[in-house]
Design an enzyme around this catalytic site. Structure first.
Site, short mmCIF file in Angstrom:
data_model
loop_
_atom_site.label_atom_id
_atom_site.label_comp_id
_atom_site.label_asym_id
_atom_site.label_seq_id
_atom_site.Cartn_x
_atom_site.Cartn_y
_atom_site.Cartn_z
N LYS A 196 5.15 11.23 -3.10
CA LYS A 196 6.34 11.66 -3.87
C LYS A 196 6.03 11.72 -5.37
O LYS A 196 6.75 12.33 -6.15
CB LYS A 196 7.50 10.68 -3.62
CG LYS A 196 7.98 10.69 -2.16
CD LYS A 196 9.27 9.93 -1.99
CE LYS A 196 9.11 8.42 -2.09
NZ LYS A 196 8.45 7.82 -0.92
N PHE B 150 -6.16 4.48 -4.89
CA PHE B 150 -7.16 3.41 -4.75
C PHE B 150 -6.56 2.22 -3.99
O PHE B 150 -7.16 1.68 -3.05
CB PHE B 150 -7.63 3.02 -6.16
CG PHE B 150 -8.25 1.66 -6.31
CD1 PHE B 150 -9.32 1.26 -5.53
CD2 PHE B 150 -7.77 0.78 -7.29
CE1 PHE B 150 -9.90 -0.01 -5.69
CE2 PHE B 150 -8.34 -0.48 -7.45
CZ PHE B 150 -9.41 -0.87 -6.65
N ASP C 288 -5.59 -0.84 0.99
CA ASP C 288 -4.51 -1.55 1.68
C ASP C 288 -4.47 -1.19 3.16
O ASP C 288 -4.30 -2.04 4.03
CB ASP C 288 -3.18 -1.17 1.01
CG ASP C 288 -2.12 -2.24 1.17
OD1 ASP C 288 -2.49 -3.43 1.17
OD2 ASP C 288 -0.94 -1.90 1.31
N ASP D 154 -4.75 -3.77 6.22
CA ASP D 154 -3.61 -3.93 7.14
C ASP D 154 -3.84 -3.28 8.50
O ASP D 154 -2.95 -3.28 9.34
CB ASP D 154 -2.34 -3.30 6.53
CG ASP D 154 -1.85 -4.07 5.32
OD1 ASP D 154 -2.35 -5.18 5.08
OD2 ASP D 154 -0.97 -3.55 4.61
N ARG E 109 -0.54 7.29 7.14
CA ARG E 109 -0.15 7.26 5.73
C ARG E 109 0.36 8.65 5.38
O ARG E 109 -0.33 9.63 5.62
CB ARG E 109 -1.36 6.87 4.88
CG ARG E 109 -1.23 7.07 3.40
CD ARG E 109 -0.29 6.10 2.75
NE ARG E 109 -0.68 4.71 2.85
CZ ARG E 109 0.12 3.70 2.48
NH1 ARG E 109 1.32 3.95 2.02
NH2 ARG E 109 -0.28 2.45 2.61
N ASP F 200 -0.30 -12.09 -1.19
CA ASP F 200 0.36 -11.55 0.00
C ASP F 200 -0.51 -11.76 1.24
O ASP F 200 -0.05 -12.23 2.28
CB ASP F 200 0.61 -10.04 -0.22
CG ASP F 200 1.58 -9.46 0.81
OD1 ASP F 200 2.25 -10.24 1.53
OD2 ASP F 200 1.70 -8.23 0.90
N LYS G 36 2.28 -7.38 -7.27
CA LYS G 36 1.79 -6.34 -6.37
C LYS G 36 2.50 -5.00 -6.58
O LYS G 36 1.94 -3.95 -6.31
CB LYS G 36 1.95 -6.79 -4.92
CG LYS G 36 1.26 -5.89 -3.91
CD LYS G 36 1.42 -6.39 -2.49
CE LYS G 36 1.04 -5.29 -1.51
NZ LYS G 36 1.12 -5.71 -0.13
N PHE H 266 13.80 -3.57 -6.91
CA PHE H 266 13.40 -2.43 -6.08
C PHE H 266 12.75 -2.92 -4.78
O PHE H 266 13.04 -2.42 -3.69
CB PHE H 266 12.43 -1.54 -6.87
CG PHE H 266 11.82 -0.42 -6.06
CD1 PHE H 266 12.51 0.77 -5.87
CD2 PHE H 266 10.55 -0.56 -5.51
CE1 PHE H 266 11.94 1.81 -5.13
CE2 PHE H 266 9.98 0.47 -4.78
CZ PHE H 266 10.68 1.66 -4.58
N ASP I 12 13.88 -2.70 -0.92
CA ASP I 12 13.00 -2.14 0.10
C ASP I 12 13.00 -3.02 1.35
O ASP I 12 13.06 -2.53 2.47
CB ASP I 12 11.58 -2.04 -0.47
CG ASP I 12 10.93 -0.72 -0.13
OD1 ASP I 12 11.59 0.32 -0.27
OD2 ASP I 12 9.76 -0.73 0.27
N ASP I 13 12.91 -4.33 1.13
CA ASP I 13 12.91 -5.29 2.24
C ASP I 13 14.25 -5.27 2.98
O ASP I 13 14.30 -5.36 4.20
CB ASP I 13 12.64 -6.71 1.72
CG ASP I 13 11.24 -6.87 1.15
OD1 ASP I 13 10.43 -5.92 1.26
OD2 ASP I 13 10.94 -7.94 0.58
#
Length: 348
Positions: free
Chosen positions: A51, A91, A96, A100, A105, A167, A193, A232, A236-237
């Protein structure tokens, strides 16, 4: 003329020139053709297709600070700094996704899962980061804030990596231990993060571009944008569990993924011993029935109302800080109002 907001289409017109500069620099080392093609594909796949909210915030902020539409040259420089932010993001995302074991993606397979890529993606991530400094040297070498820009990117990269470290160690996907979680740890993770590179960095870059980055201005921007970035991420959570999949464009996985999310930390803060037991037995498991138990617990604990109360309080605090912004040094309240408007009550 009043300030102007950039469009993704306009922002993307700057990219080919920047990509050409990166590839030209690699060619100056006589990089063989096959590897040059690889670098080109990595740049395109990993930097384009998002975006670009972070990147576009740079020209938008520069335009707001000036209070006018940017000249072609001003726009090019602001968008170039914006694309460096997108390279930093690329990057982080490539790295990530490997950490994970992510599958997709931006609607496509993750870069490391593309045919023939695999762990070469680790080196590709390093090259995406190094491209930032290639562009900085090419287009900002004579800028009075050149070294400040270099240091800012290094600093924000480290901050993000420290947030990621916390994290990874707090919430490994395969090892559930809710004793590791705390609201204090959660705040560290999201501030370092997410907040620094997503909210503070674009505004700091805009201030540097216009030589308005005084210590006072940077400090004031940080004081508002870091709590805004934290808000923010909390949002999101919240949306991961309470948002509508058709709005957010994905099905939330935080519960199954053992994420150190705001909701689970709130639940741990408020839980009775019996509710704590439910969390211990069901959180972070790849099991639909156990996920449903946690979702019901969140409803029983009225976490939706707890969040809405947090949202109002945080938005009020940020508005109060914006009202006190000292504009005598070139900073504008409007920059922060635009960021808050994008976040407040969003549903996706």
């Amino acid at each position: 003329m009043p300030a102007e907001t950039t469009t993704l289409q306009q922002f993307e017109t700057v990219w080919p020139k920047l990509q050409a500069a990166i590839l030209e620099h690699a060619q100056s080392y006589k990089l063989p053709q096959k590897e040059l093609e690889w670098l080109k594909e990595s740049l395109e796949t990993n930097t384009l297709g998002g975006k670009c909210n972070r990147g576009m915030s740079v020209p938008d902020s520069v335009s707001l600070l000036l209070g006018e539409k940017l000249s072609d040259e001003q726009y090019f420089h602001a968008a170039t700094l914006g694309w460096m932010t997108e390279l930093l993001q690329a990057f982080f995302l490539v790295s990530d996704d490997i950490m994970d074991s992510s599958i997709t993606r931006r609607g496509k397979p993750c870069w490391y899962r593309m045919p023939g890529v695999g762990m070469t993606a680790i080196n590709d991530a390093f090259m995406l980061e190094s491209s930032i400094y290639t562009l900085l040297k090419k287009f900002f070498r004579t800028h009075p804030a050149y070294i400040d820009l270099v240091e800012l990117f290094h600093e924000v990269a480290l901050q993000t990596e420290l947030g990621q470290l916390c994290d990874l160690l707090t919430a490994p996907e395969d090892q559930v231990n809710l004793d590791n979680f705390s609201m204090q740890k959660y705040q560290f993770i999201v501030i370092y993060k997410t907040s620094y590179y997503s909210f503070y960095l674009p505004v700091a870059l805009a201030l540097h571009q216009l030589n308005l980055a005084t210590p006072a201005n940077l400090k004031q921007a940080e004081a508002i944008l870091i709590p805004l970035g934290e808000y923010f991420q909390v949002q999101d959570d919240y949306l991961d569990n309470f948002g509508l999949p058709e709005h957010i464009g994905k099905i939330g996985t935080d519960i199954k993924d053992n994420k150190c999310s705001w909701l689970v930390n709130k639940a741990l803060e408020l839980a009775t011993p019996a509710q704590r037991q439910i969390l211990e037995e069901n959180y972070g498991q790849k099991d639909d029935a156990k996920e449903a138990v946690i979702k019901k617990l969140y409803d029983d604990m009225k976490l939706k109302d707890v969040y809405l109360e947090f949202e109002e309080k945080r938005a009020e605090e940020i508005r109060a800080m914006i009202a006190k912004v000292d504009e005598s040094d070139g900073l504008k309240k409007e920059i922060f109002e635009v960021f808050l408007a994008k976040v407040y009550k969003r549903t996706k």
